[in-house]
Design a protein around this motif. Structure first.
Motif, PDB file in Angstrom:
ATOM      1  N   SER A 412       0.823  -1.211   0.000  1.00  0.00           N
ATOM      2  CA  SER A 412       0.000   0.000   0.000  1.00  0.00           C
ATOM      3  C   SER A 412       0.857   1.262   0.000  1.00  0.00           C
ATOM      4  CB  SER A 412      -0.926   0.002   1.224  1.00  0.00           C
ATOM      5  OG  SER A 412      -1.785  -1.111   1.208  1.00  0.00           O
ATOM      6  N   VAL A 413       1.950   1.221   0.781  1.00  0.00           N
ATOM      7  CA  VAL A 413       2.821   2.396   0.873  1.00  0.00           C
ATOM      8  C   VAL A 413       3.394   2.737  -0.503  1.00  0.00           C
ATOM      9  CG1 VAL A 413       5.040   3.216   1.757  1.00  0.00           C
ATOM     10  CG2 VAL A 413       3.379   2.175   3.305  1.00  0.00           C
ATOM     11  N   PHE A 414       3.937   1.746  -1.184  1.00  0.00           N
ATOM     12  CA  PHE A 414       4.592   2.011  -2.460  1.00  0.00           C
ATOM     13  C   PHE A 414       3.596   2.242  -3.589  1.00  0.00           C
ATOM     14  CE2 PHE A 414       8.037   0.028  -0.104  1.00  0.00           C
ATOM     15  CZ  PHE A 414       9.055   0.939  -0.344  1.00  0.00           C
ATOM     16  N   GLU A 415       2.358   1.782  -3.429  1.00  0.00           N
ATOM     17  CA  GLU A 415       1.348   2.076  -4.435  1.00  0.00           C
ATOM     18  C   GLU A 415       0.828   3.503  -4.299  1.00  0.00           C
ATOM     19  OE1 GLU A 415      -1.614  -0.877  -3.977  1.00  0.00           O
ATOM     20  OE2 GLU A 415      -0.437  -2.488  -4.879  1.00  0.00           O
ATOM     21  N   ALA A 416       0.917   4.054  -3.112  1.00  0.00           N
ATOM     22  CA  ALA A 416       0.360   5.383  -2.878  1.00  0.00           C
ATOM     23  C   ALA A 416       1.184   6.480  -3.538  1.00  0.00           C
ATOM     24  CB  ALA A 416       0.242   5.652  -1.371  1.00  0.00           C
ATOM     25  N   SER A 417       2.488   6.480  -3.330  1.00  0.00           N
ATOM     26  CA  SER A 417       3.295   7.564  -3.871  1.00  0.00           C
ATOM     27  C   SER A 417       4.765   7.229  -3.732  1.00  0.00           C
ATOM     28  CB  SER A 417       2.978   8.869  -3.138  1.00  0.00           C
ATOM     29  OG  SER A 417       3.824   9.902  -3.565  1.00  0.00           O
ATOM     30  N   VAL A 418       5.555   7.973  -4.462  1.00  0.00           N
ATOM     31  CA  VAL A 418       7.012   7.844  -4.355  1.00  0.00           C
ATOM     32  C   VAL A 418       7.597   9.012  -3.576  1.00  0.00           C
ATOM     33  CG1 VAL A 418       7.256   6.539  -6.490  1.00  0.00           C
ATOM     34  CG2 VAL A 418       7.301   9.043  -6.560  1.00  0.00           C
ATOM     35  N   ASN A 419       6.737   9.855  -2.999  1.00  0.00           N
ATOM     36  CA  ASN A 419       7.204  11.003  -2.226  1.00  0.00           C
ATOM     37  C   ASN A 419       7.215  10.639  -0.741  1.00  0.00           C
ATOM     38  OD1 ASN A 419       7.419  13.199  -4.359  1.00  0.00           O
ATOM     39  ND2 ASN A 419       5.366  12.410  -4.723  1.00  0.00           N
ATOM     40  N   SER A 420       7.056  11.630   0.105  1.00  0.00           N
ATOM     41  CA  SER A 420       7.021  11.382   1.548  1.00  0.00           C
ATOM     42  C   SER A 420       5.777  10.557   1.879  1.00  0.00           C
ATOM     43  CB  SER A 420       6.982  12.718   2.298  1.00  0.00           C
ATOM     44  OG  SER A 420       6.752  12.487   3.668  1.00  0.00           O
ATOM     45  N   VAL A 421       5.996   9.354   2.443  1.00  0.00           N
ATOM     46  CA  VAL A 421       4.894   8.423   2.701  1.00  0.00           C
ATOM     47  C   VAL A 421       4.933   7.989   4.170  1.00  0.00           C
ATOM     48  CG1 VAL A 421       3.811   6.238   2.063  1.00  0.00           C
ATOM     49  CG2 VAL A 421       4.988   7.603   0.325  1.00  0.00           C
ATOM     50  N   SER A 422       3.778   8.031   4.800  1.00  0.00           N
ATOM     51  CA  SER A 422       3.655   7.587   6.195  1.00  0.00           C
ATOM     52  C   SER A 422       2.389   6.749   6.341  1.00  0.00           C
ATOM     53  CB  SER A 422       3.592   8.786   7.151  1.00  0.00           C
ATOM     54  OG  SER A 422       4.764   9.569   7.064  1.00  0.00           O
ATOM     55  N   VAL A 423       2.491   5.723   7.161  1.00  0.00           N
ATOM     56  CA  VAL A 423       1.331   4.907   7.512  1.00  0.00           C
ATOM     57  C   VAL A 423       0.934   5.285   8.937  1.00  0.00           C
ATOM     58  CG1 VAL A 423       0.426   2.585   7.814  1.00  0.00           C
ATOM     59  CG2 VAL A 423       2.101   3.050   5.996  1.00  0.00           C
ATOM     60  N   LEU A 424      -0.319   5.748   9.096  1.00  0.00           N
ATOM     61  CA  LEU A 424      -0.816   6.209  10.396  1.00  0.00           C
ATOM     62  C   LEU A 424      -1.930   5.291  10.877  1.00  0.00           C
ATOM     63  CD1 LEU A 424      -1.075  10.063   9.658  1.00  0.00           C
ATOM     64  CD2 LEU A 424       0.896   8.780  10.539  1.00  0.00           C
ATOM     65  N   LYS A 425      -1.959   5.123  12.189  1.00  0.00           N
ATOM     66  CA  LYS A 425      -3.017   4.333  12.832  1.00  0.00           C
ATOM     67  C   LYS A 425      -3.873   5.264  13.685  1.00  0.00           C
ATOM     68  CE  LYS A 425      -3.755   0.469  16.019  1.00  0.00           C
ATOM     69  NZ  LYS A 425      -3.084  -0.540  16.895  1.00  0.00           N
ATOM     70  N   ALA A 426      -5.172   5.113  13.600  1.00  0.00           N
ATOM     71  CA  ALA A 426      -6.083   5.983  14.347  1.00  0.00           C
ATOM     72  C   ALA A 426      -5.997   5.693  15.835  1.00  0.00           C
ATOM     73  CB  ALA A 426      -7.512   5.808  13.851  1.00  0.00           C
ATOM     74  N   VAL A 427      -6.017   6.760  16.627  1.00  0.00           N
ATOM     75  CA  VAL A 427      -6.077   6.649  18.090  1.00  0.00           C
ATOM     76  C   VAL A 427      -7.464   7.124  18.518  1.00  0.00           C
ATOM     77  CG1 VAL A 427      -5.085   7.419  20.264  1.00  0.00           C
ATOM     78  CG2 VAL A 427      -3.591   7.054  18.286  1.00  0.00           C
ATOM     79  N   ARG A 428      -8.212   6.245  19.170  1.00  0.00           N
ATOM     80  CA  ARG A 428      -9.611   6.543  19.522  1.00  0.00           C
ATOM     81  C   ARG A 428      -9.782   6.666  21.037  1.00  0.00           C
ATOM     82  NH1 ARG A 428     -13.086   5.489  15.176  1.00  0.00           N
ATOM     83  NH2 ARG A 428     -12.045   4.484  13.369  1.00  0.00           N
ATOM     84  N   ASP A 429     -10.798   7.453  21.420  1.00  0.00           N
ATOM     85  CA  ASP A 429     -11.107   7.566  22.853  1.00  0.00           C
ATOM     86  C   ASP A 429     -12.136   6.505  23.231  1.00  0.00           C
ATOM     87  OD1 ASP A 429     -13.491   8.392  21.775  1.00  0.00           O
ATOM     88  OD2 ASP A 429     -13.269  10.498  22.348  1.00  0.00           O
ATOM     89  N   THR A 430     -12.667   6.613  24.419  1.00  0.00           N
ATOM     90  CA  THR A 430     -13.606   5.603  24.910  1.00  0.00           C
ATOM     91  C   THR A 430     -14.924   5.612  24.145  1.00  0.00           C
ATOM     92  OG1 THR A 430     -14.367   7.187  26.596  1.00  0.00           O
ATOM     93  CG2 THR A 430     -12.623   5.635  27.231  1.00  0.00           C
ATOM     94  N   GLN A 431     -15.232   6.758  23.467  1.00  0.00           N
ATOM     95  CA  GLN A 431     -16.449   6.834  22.654  1.00  0.00           C
ATOM     96  C   GLN A 431     -16.167   6.423  21.204  1.00  0.00           C
ATOM     97  OE1 GLN A 431     -15.721   9.477  24.846  1.00  0.00           O
ATOM     98  NE2 GLN A 431     -17.165   8.595  26.314  1.00  0.00           N
TER      99      GLN A 431
END
Length: 882
Positions: A412-431
């Motif tokens: 997924s990372v390399f399919e997205a772009s050849v520039n600055s690429v980051s994989v982020l994970k969502a941080v959720r609260d109790t709701q």
């Protein structure tokens, strides 16, 4: 040739092998034993035997066939000793001269047979003019039988004996196939090939005029062919007949170009690949390696050749690797092995080696090609895997799922772009609301942007706290919740970044992949371009100008808004073309407009024209200027031009010119009037003063006459002489006063006064011929101009009388046209002693100054009578006050 001049086999032998058989020259390859290893098709043809019959034989045992004895003997000597210089041989069966050149290397000797021109001392190299003229029919019969083109042409010259064309008198049967021209006999080449280069005419003309035979190689662009030509004069010199024997060398030229490109391509590719590459002779000796081998091992090419490559193999692997390689060579089968190779720094790294044979169609091995690929890391990993095999087996089950997830993330990372690429994970609260993101994976460019602060597990908002003040954080939330891709451009002005970015976000599980591309340079350029366009539009509007572009390939013209305003041409009208200049040009500017259009369509450089155009019911003066702009490859691509309305500036310049002329002519009138006033004063003083005194003296002398006569005889003689001198002085003073005040001009006009000048100044020694051809023009001239012309004619006539040594004849002419007055004076005297333009005398200098004030010109030179000539041109159109 000496060994130092020899080189190894071409590095592109594998990829360019098919080109060798297309070469028009011969190629023969011998191994160190003198055995024929390679023979291209042209060499086999000249030898007279099939290549398959000769390959594999010792050169000493090969039959001579069609080779002459001296060439066969030279080839048999090659294994022992290379010739010190190229030698030339003649093949009787093929009627072809060849040069033999050899190149030696440790394992091979390459022999190159090149077709050459016949030696100058050989009678058969160039047919003599006398022999050809004596039996032209016999030569034509011979040339009909050869495989080269032949023709006899007649050179056509202009009146200055310069070659301008030639006519075909006869051709052989091969002529049409060699040139592509049909039915040429009796026709001129200008009719068959109108764009043929001038050097063909010059070369054949030189042969026809000098009789010097020429051999040359040249390209005929219109025929799209290269020719090897021998030209010599035939027949009588006055006939200007030239015989041309030629060969179409286009295929050879293209094959040579293709071979060079193929070899260069192979070298570039071979030196770009990261693998170590080499080739071996059929017996196994190394004869070439690529630059990567030399850089990695630190060896020189001389150290590698032969079996020097074994010196960089690890001592534990060397003997076994050499044995396996030799076994593969003896068996003629490919080799696959792994061993360690020492680098230039002394480090040994594992390489996977593959060696395969390159064979002919008959199965005979011509050479071996090898490649070594660095597998050191893979080998170390394999060893580590082997050492930890038991531990890995227990962890396989746990790591399988993680490995699959990692592979999915990476894809997924390399399919997205050849520039600055980051994989982020969502941080959720109790709701279950997204309150932040944390880094899971980042590529190298992303770590560079963030100075390494975005390690896995790091909070995204802690690295970029300003993200919450932009729309990006909300858009990231929407991507995770909706799965909709986001593509946005924005300026990020936080954390001292201050850059433009294009940000693309794609959902990945409960997070997203973010690609950020820095587009600051592009946005800055776009803003500057928009600002420059705005300035240009403002400048066009203020300066009454417009700009345009003409694309040569598409023949398309593009106008700015200023051009539409300048020409009152609505932007919605039909597309504009360069022909618009012809549409609006007034008749006086049509020729200039045609020239402009021709230059524009041709893409000419330095385009600069001024036109008078009829626009919006009136006339405007437009200056058109353009420059040629090339594309990235340096080829002309488009013309960028500018049209400027210079009507007002031109009107101001004309008004200034009229003002200067008025001031200048006013000055002339004032100066002339002052001179005439002074002349009248002097004339009056001479006539009423000096003249009266002299007349009174003469009367007084006559009163003394009775008394003087009775004195001595000498007194009587003195009396008579004094009386004569006083009479001559009185006459000269009267004539001078009349010259100073030209009453005849005032009474009878310029033509009569002009004729009176010559009448008074003529003498028995010098006859002045004056003629006035003013006709009706005299009545149209002002009194001031008539006086100026009279004074200048008077000055010119007096100069002839006083300063033309030995002159016996002179003429003065006064003529008028609709545009100017011409005053001309000539004599048959000694002419000007020095350069008249540098004269400091008052006569010519005064005339020159008067002519300049009248806006005219004065030229001096040699008369047809043999003496001096002075011509004055006075324009009538620039004399409004005169």
């Amino acid at each position: 040739m000496p060994d130092s001049a020899c080189s190894s086999l071409p590095a592109a032998a594998v990829s360019a092998d098919w080109l060798l058989d297309t070469l028009p020259s011969g190629l023969l390859v011998l191994d160190e034993e003198g055995r024929i290893r390679r023979l291209n098709q042209q060499a086999a043809t000249w030898w007279g035997l099939p290549a398959g019959q000769l390959v594999g034989q010792l050169i000493a045992d090969a039959p001579a066939a069609a080779l002459p004895p001296e060439l066969h003997a030279a080839l048999r000597q090659l294994p022992q000793e290379a010739p010190t210089a190229s030698a030339t041989y003649f093949l009787p069966q093929h009627q072809q001269w060849l040069s033999l050149v050899s190149q030696r290397q440790q394992a091979y000797c390459v022999v190159h047979w090149q077709p050459v021109a016949p030696p100058a001392q050989e009678p058969a190299a160039l047919p003599s003019e006398a022999a050809f003229s004596a039996n032209l029919t016999a030569y034509q019969t011979f040339f009909q039988a050869i495989d080269e083109g032949f023709c006899v042409i007649e050179m056509l010259l202009d009146h200055q004996s310069r070659p301008i064309d030639y006519r075909f008198l006869s051709t052989n049967s091969v002529f049409e196939r060699q040139t592509g021209l049909q039915n040429v006999v009796g026709r001129c080449v200008s009719e068959l090939a109108p764009s043929l280069e001038q050097h063909w005419f010059d070369t054949y003309g030189h042969v026809a005029l000098t009789g010097e035979p020429l051999r040359f190689e040249q390209r005929a662009a219109e025929l799209h062919r290269w020719f090897n030509v021998l030209a010599f004069r035939v027949g009588e010199p006055a006939q200007r007949y030239v015989a041309v024997l030629f060969r179409d060398d286009t295929a050879r030229k293209r094959a040579e170009d293709a071979l060079r490109q193929s070899e260069e391509h192979f070298r570039v590719v071979a030196n770009l690949v990261p693998d170590l590459l080499w080739t071996n002779a059929p017996q196994g000796a190394t004869d070439w390696c690529n630059q990567r081998w030399l850089e990695y091992t630190g060896q020189t090419l001389e150290e590698v050749l032969g079996y020097g490559w074994t010196n960089v193999i690890h001592p534990d692997d060397r003997e076994q690797s050499h044995r396996q390689f030799q076994a593969a060579v003896d068996a003629g089968r490919p080799l696959y092995l792994e061993h360690r190779i020492r680098s230039a720094s002394g480090e040994y790294r594992w390489f996977q080696v593959r060696v395969i044979p390159f064979t002919q169609q008959q199965g005979q091995i011509l050479q071996w090609v090898g490649a070594a690929t660095d597998v050191h890391e893979r080998r170390l990993v394999a060893e580590a895997i082997a050492e930890h095999k038991l531990q890995l087996e227990r962890q396989v089950a746990e790591r399988t799922q993680a490995l699959e997830e990692s592979q999915e993330l990476l894809r997924s990372v390399f399919e997205a772009s050849v520039n600055s690429v980051s994989v982020l994970k969502a941080v959720r609260d109790t709701q279950n609301e997204i309150i932040d993101f944390e880094y899971v994976l980042s590529n190298q460019i992303s770590r560079l942007y963030n100075n390494g602060a975005n390690d896995p597990g790091t909070s995204y908002t802690s690295v970029h706290p300003g993200i919450r003040q932009t729309v990006l954080f909300q858009r990231f939330q929407e991507v995770v919740e909706s799965g909709q891709r986001v593509d946005v451009e924005l300026f990020y002005g936080h954390e001292d970044i201050n850059q433009w970015f294009r940000v693309i976000a794609v959902k990945l599980q409960d997070g997203l992949v973010v690609m950020a591309e820095n587009i600051t340079d592009r946005r800055t350029y776009e803003q500057e371009q928009a600002y420059s366009l705005q300035l240009l539009q403002q400048a066009e509007e203020v300066s009454l100008m417009g700009s345009w572009e003409y694309h040569l390939a598409e023949q398309r013209m593009q106008w700015s808004a200023g051009m539409h305003r300048l020409y009152h041409w609505a932007s919605g009208n039909n597309p504009v073309t360069p022909l618009i200049y012809l549409k609006y040009a007034v008749p006086e500017s049509y020729a200039a407009a045609e020239k402009l259009v021709e230059q524009l369509l041709a893409g000419s450089t330095g385009l600069d024209e001024t036109l008078r155009l009829r626009l919006n019911g009136g006339e405007k003066t437009i200056r058109v200027k353009a420059i040629l702009v090339a594309d990235a490859e340096g080829q002309p691509a488009r013309l960028v031009g500018m049209d400027v309305d210079i009507s007002e500036r031109q009107q101001l310049e004309q008004e200034n010119l009229r003002l200067r002329l008025t001031q200048q002519q006013g000055l002339f009138a004032a100066v002339q009037q002052a001179r005439e006033v002074e002349r009248r004063r002097v004339a009056e003083g001479l006539h009423n003063g000096v003249g009266q005194i002299l007349y009174a003296t003469k009367l007084r002398l006559e009163q003394l006459s009775p008394h003087i006569r009775h004195l001595t005889p000498d007194a009587g003689v003195a009396y008579r002489e004094s009386s004569q001198l006083l009479g001559e002085a009185i006459r000269q003073i009267r004539d001078l006063s009349h010259e100073l005040v030209p009453h005849i001009l005032e009474s009878f006009g310029l033509s009569t006064a002009f004729l009176d000048i010559c009448h008074k100044l003529s003498s028995p020694r010098l006859r002045l011929d004056c003629r006035s051809m003013l006709a009706d023009a005299q009545h149209k001239l002002s009194g001031a101009l008539q006086l100026a012309l009279y004074r200048m004619a008077q000055e010119l006539a007096q100069n002839i009388v006083k300063h033309a040594p030995g002159a016996t004849q002179a003429l003065v002419r006064l003529e008028a046209t609709a545009e100017e007055i011409l005053l001309r004076a000539e004599d048959n005297g000694g002419g000007f002693i020095s350069d008249p333009s540098q004269s400091t005398g008052l006569g010519l200098r005064s005339i020159r100054n008067q002519v300049a004030l009248l806006g005219g010109t004065m030229t001096v030179g040699v008369s047809e009578l043999g003496g001096a000539r002075v011509q004055l041109h006075i324009p009538l159109t620039s004399l409004p006050i005169l």
